[in-house]
Design a protein around this motif. Structure first.
Motif, PDB file in Angstrom:
ATOM      1  N   CYS A  67       0.829  -1.217   0.000  1.00 57.75           N
ATOM      2  CA  CYS A  67       0.000   0.000   0.000  1.00 57.75           C
ATOM      3  C   CYS A  67       0.859   1.261   0.000  1.00 57.75           C
ATOM      4  O   CYS A  67       0.431   2.305  -0.504  1.00 57.75           O
ATOM      5  CB  CYS A  67      -0.942   0.014   1.196  1.00 57.75           C
ATOM      6  SG  CYS A  67      -2.299  -1.156   1.012  1.00 57.75           S
ATOM      7  N   GLY A  68       2.063   1.179   0.530  1.00 57.07           N
ATOM      8  CA  GLY A  68       2.976   2.310   0.511  1.00 57.07           C
ATOM      9  C   GLY A  68       3.535   2.597  -0.872  1.00 57.07           C
ATOM     10  O   GLY A  68       4.117   3.652  -1.108  1.00 57.07           O
ATOM     11  N   GLY A  69       3.354   1.660  -1.792  1.00 55.97           N
ATOM     12  CA  GLY A  69       3.776   1.866  -3.173  1.00 55.97           C
ATOM     13  C   GLY A  69       5.241   1.625  -3.443  1.00 55.97           C
ATOM     14  O   GLY A  69       5.717   1.917  -4.543  1.00 55.97           O
ATOM     15  N   ASP A  70       5.975   1.085  -2.474  1.00 52.64           N
ATOM     16  CA  ASP A  70       7.422   0.924  -2.635  1.00 52.64           C
ATOM     17  C   ASP A  70       7.855  -0.438  -3.181  1.00 52.64           C
ATOM     18  O   ASP A  70       9.006  -0.598  -3.560  1.00 52.64           O
ATOM     19  CB  ASP A  70       8.124   1.133  -1.291  1.00 52.64           C
ATOM     20  CG  ASP A  70       7.903   2.523  -0.753  1.00 52.64           C
ATOM     21  OD1 ASP A  70       7.669   3.450  -1.554  1.00 52.64           O
ATOM     22  OD2 ASP A  70       7.949   2.687   0.485  1.00 52.64           O
ATOM     23  N   THR A  71       6.962  -1.421  -3.222  1.00 54.21           N
ATOM     24  CA  THR A  71       7.391  -2.775  -3.579  1.00 54.21           C
ATOM     25  C   THR A  71       7.254  -3.089  -5.057  1.00 54.21           C
ATOM     26  O   THR A  71       7.854  -4.039  -5.541  1.00 54.21           O
ATOM     27  CB  THR A  71       6.581  -3.828  -2.793  1.00 54.21           C
ATOM     28  OG1 THR A  71       5.253  -3.868  -3.322  1.00 54.21           O
ATOM     29  CG2 THR A  71       6.562  -3.542  -1.308  1.00 54.21           C
ATOM     30  N   GLY A  72       6.425  -2.327  -5.764  1.00 53.67           N
ATOM     31  CA  GLY A  72       6.156  -2.607  -7.167  1.00 53.67           C
ATOM     32  C   GLY A  72       5.129  -3.710  -7.379  1.00 53.67           C
ATOM     33  O   GLY A  72       4.777  -4.018  -8.517  1.00 53.67           O
ATOM     34  N   HIS A  73       4.643  -4.320  -6.302  1.00 56.26           N
ATOM     35  CA  HIS A  73       3.674  -5.408  -6.420  1.00 56.26           C
ATOM     36  C   HIS A  73       2.277  -4.890  -6.729  1.00 56.26           C
ATOM     37  O   HIS A  73       1.913  -3.783  -6.344  1.00 56.26           O
ATOM     38  CB  HIS A  73       3.608  -6.215  -5.122  1.00 56.26           C
ATOM     39  CG  HIS A  73       4.772  -7.099  -4.907  1.00 56.26           C
ATOM     40  ND1 HIS A  73       5.963  -6.637  -4.388  1.00 56.26           N
ATOM     41  CD2 HIS A  73       4.946  -8.415  -5.153  1.00 56.26           C
ATOM     42  CE1 HIS A  73       6.819  -7.640  -4.315  1.00 56.26           C
ATOM     43  NE2 HIS A  73       6.227  -8.726  -4.777  1.00 56.26           N
ATOM     44  N   ALA A  74       1.509  -5.739  -7.384  1.00 51.21           N
ATOM     45  CA  ALA A  74       0.074  -5.506  -7.575  1.00 51.21           C
ATOM     46  C   ALA A  74      -0.672  -6.399  -6.590  1.00 51.21           C
ATOM     47  O   ALA A  74      -0.219  -7.508  -6.285  1.00 51.21           O
ATOM     48  CB  ALA A  74      -0.351  -5.861  -8.992  1.00 51.21           C
TER      49      ALA A  74
END
Length: 190
Positions: free
Chosen positions: A56-63
């Motif tokens: 949710c923080g947007g740092d992992t690149g995961h969907a």
């Protein structure tokens, strides 16, 4: 084979799909005929240990994704994708409604080259048909770096139907799916 010999069962197949919040996707696909299991998770990012907070923080690149196990003798991959494209907006990059971020992107994360070909063919057919006013931005790529989501996210809508997001966002998607694909909805007790 004689007329009395049963047709051998096809092995179950997996599909990994991203179309916004995994609570919505899981709730719909749990009701789809031929689907044997649905698991919310995170896929196609870089972080070795994604968590809900990190994603949710947007740092992992995961969907946010769901991984489905389905019986291809009851439900084709193309039918599965027809439901997928009906229950989310594949034309909004990194967004589904009020949910914004790369974790909410539209993606089909394939388990074989055949799935990749079918996904591209479905997207091409939808584009040719003019099904959407804007271009489809769905990512089609091999599944990678998949991780199952934390236990509290599994069957979330089923356990929290009156929670605000579930009542306002998930429930209408489930109802729209049941209306549009009545012929593919699991029967009671299935």
């Amino acid at each position: 084979m004689s007329a009395h010999t049963p047709t051998p069962a096809l092995p179950l197949q997996n599909a990994t799909l991203a179309g916004g919040c995994f609570w919505c996707l899981e709730a719909v696909f749990l009701g789809l005929k031929g689907v044997r299991a649905v698991e919310p998770g995170y896929s196609n990012g870089q972080h070795p240990l994604p968590t809900y907070e990190r994603v949710c923080g947007g740092d992992t690149g995961h969907a946010e994704v769901v991984r489905l196990s389905f019986d291809p003798s009851e439900l084709s991959y193309t039918e599965l994708l027809a439901v997928f494209f009906k229950i989310h907006d594949p034309t909004t990059p990194n967004r589904q409604g009020h949910d914004v971020g790369t974790q909410y992107r539209s993606g089909i994360y394939t388990h074989s080259e055949e799935q990749a070909r079918e996904a591209r063919a479905v997207i091409e057919a939808l584009t040719r048909s003019g099904a959407y006013d804007r271009p489809i931005v769905t990512d089609v790529a091999p599944v990678s770096n998949y991780h199952t989501a934390e236990a509290e996210h599994h069957r979330y809508f089923e356990r929290h139907p009156y929670q605000g997001y579930c009542a306002m966002v998930v429930a209408p998607k489930v109802e729209a799916f049941r209306h549009a694909f009545a012929h593919l909805v699991k029967g009671p007790g299935a």
